[in-house]
Design an enzyme around this catalytic site. Structure first.
Site, mmCIF file in Angstrom:
data_model
loop_
_atom_site.group_PDB
_atom_site.id
_atom_site.type_symbol
_atom_site.label_atom_id
_atom_site.label_comp_id
_atom_site.label_asym_id
_atom_site.label_seq_id
_atom_site.Cartn_x
_atom_site.Cartn_y
_atom_site.Cartn_z
ATOM 1 N N VAL A 179 0.809 -1.222 0.000
ATOM 2 C CA VAL A 179 0.000 0.000 0.000
ATOM 3 C C VAL A 179 0.843 1.274 0.000
ATOM 4 C CG1 VAL A 179 -2.003 -1.083 1.087
ATOM 5 C CG2 VAL A 179 -0.255 0.010 2.529
ATOM 6 N N SER B 163 -7.771 2.689 15.277
ATOM 7 C CA SER B 163 -7.460 2.093 16.574
ATOM 8 C C SER B 163 -7.910 3.045 17.668
ATOM 9 C CB SER B 163 -5.952 1.844 16.702
ATOM 10 O OG SER B 163 -5.625 1.342 17.992
ATOM 11 N N ILE C 117 -7.470 -6.891 20.169
ATOM 12 C CA ILE C 117 -8.052 -8.003 19.416
ATOM 13 C C ILE C 117 -7.006 -9.112 19.312
ATOM 14 C CG2 ILE C 117 -9.128 -8.695 17.259
ATOM 15 C CD1 ILE C 117 -10.719 -6.599 18.847
ATOM 16 N N TYR D 244 2.889 5.033 16.053
ATOM 17 C CA TYR D 244 1.683 4.294 15.676
ATOM 18 C C TYR D 244 0.429 5.086 16.057
ATOM 19 C CZ TYR D 244 -1.928 0.647 15.896
ATOM 20 O OH TYR D 244 -3.073 -0.079 15.736
ATOM 21 N N ALA E 299 0.108 8.272 16.472
ATOM 22 C CA ALA E 299 -0.024 9.441 15.597
ATOM 23 C C ALA E 299 -0.598 9.050 14.239
ATOM 24 C CB ALA E 299 1.334 10.113 15.420
ATOM 25 N N SER E 300 -0.162 7.898 13.718
ATOM 26 C CA SER E 300 -0.663 7.469 12.409
ATOM 27 C C SER E 300 -2.137 7.102 12.472
ATOM 28 C CB SER E 300 0.165 6.281 11.888
ATOM 29 O OG SER E 300 -0.114 5.082 12.602
ATOM 30 N N LYS E 301 -2.554 6.489 13.580
ATOM 31 C CA LYS E 301 -3.946 6.066 13.705
ATOM 32 C C LYS E 301 -4.879 7.254 13.945
ATOM 33 C CE LYS E 301 -3.621 1.840 12.715
ATOM 34 N NZ LYS E 301 -4.421 1.218 11.654
ATOM 35 N N ASN F 215 -7.324 -1.623 5.590
ATOM 36 C CA ASN F 215 -6.975 -2.255 6.861
ATOM 37 C C ASN F 215 -5.479 -2.460 7.061
ATOM 38 O OD1 ASN F 215 -7.658 -4.224 9.234
ATOM 39 N ND2 ASN F 215 -6.388 -5.421 7.846
#
Length: 249
Positions: free
Chosen positions: A59, A137, A184, A151, A153-155, A85
């Site tokens: 991606v 998230s 999960i 992570y 910050a990206s979410k 996703n």
């Protein structure tokens, strides 16, 4: 309700974990399902297991994202559902984090979302219809975890992107929403070790972990005709993880 019979659904990062769970649920709901991932060998194996199609995809490669969507259109003539996703979550504490560490997480999680959603929207706009569901998230928008500032910050960035994109396409029959998972049970979560998993289970109000299909059910709803009047919104799926003001003994 939530019947996706005949809908064409594409799930990036669909060869394992949450993406595989989403693919299973959408297929069970009747969608013609295509999964994408970086490993050709694993992708073909999972596609055979789930009886779905597979497209290899990185991606972070913008032309590859467009090409993947083009392949779907060439074979099926339309794209009704995109579940963006694909994501990674390597641990790096701030004191040791490099620019390369930061860029890799943002390239996959945030830029990858932009590339794939943009490619899908170019098709959906011509159709005057479509459903896009982003896997974000609770980390970043609601919670934080030490070692995962890049992570988080990206979410959080995914959700800011989602809201503005939803506005741009709200009048064109296209909805863009997000699911925000908590803990999960996936291969990735298992790698954190038993001590961490035991602590998380004890502090999650429902005292159990979610399974990938739990995220799939939320995505299935947002991809359905019944969710046609919902856009720019999020659904938290976390067993109550974010609810306690303080952790009870």
């Amino acid at each position: 309700m939530f019947d996706l019979t005949g809908k064409i659904a594409f799930i990036s990062g669909g060869t394992k974990g949450i993406g595989k769970g989403i693919a299973k649920v959408l297929k069970q709901a009747g969608a013609i399902t295509i999964i994408a991932g970086t490993s050709q060998t694993r992708g073909e194996s999972i596609a055979k297991e789930l009886e779905v199609d597979f497209i290899p995809l990185d991606v972070t490669d913008q032309p590859a994202c467009k090409s993947a969507i083009d392949k779907i259109i060439e074979k099926y003539g339309r794209l009704d559902i995109l579940c963006s996703n694909a994501g990674i979550f390597p641990q790096h504490y701030l004191k040791d984090m490099t620019a390369e560490d930061w860029d890799l997480v943002h390239s996959v999680n945030l830029k990858g979302t932009f590339f794939l959603v943009q490619a899908a929207l170019n098709v959906m706009e011509k159709q005057h219809s479509g459903r896009i569901v982003i896997t974000s998230s609770i980390t970043g928008e609601i919670t934080g975890i030490s070692g995962y500032s890049h992570y988080g910050a990206s979410k959080a960035g995914q959700l800011g992107f989602m809201r503005s994109a939803a506005l741009e396409y709200a009048g064109q029959g296209i909805t863009i929403n997000a699911v925000m998972p908590g803990m999960i049970m996936t291969e990735g979560l298992q790698s954190f070790g038993d001590d961490f998993l035991d602590h998380v289970k004890e502090t999650t109000p429902m005292r159990v972990f979610g399974v990938p299909e739990d995220i799939g059910y939320a995505a299935c709803f947002l991809a359905s005709d019944e969710a046609k009047y919902i856009t720019g919104q999020t659904i938290v799926v976390d067993g109550g993880q974010v609810l306690p003001e303080v952790q009870e003994a």
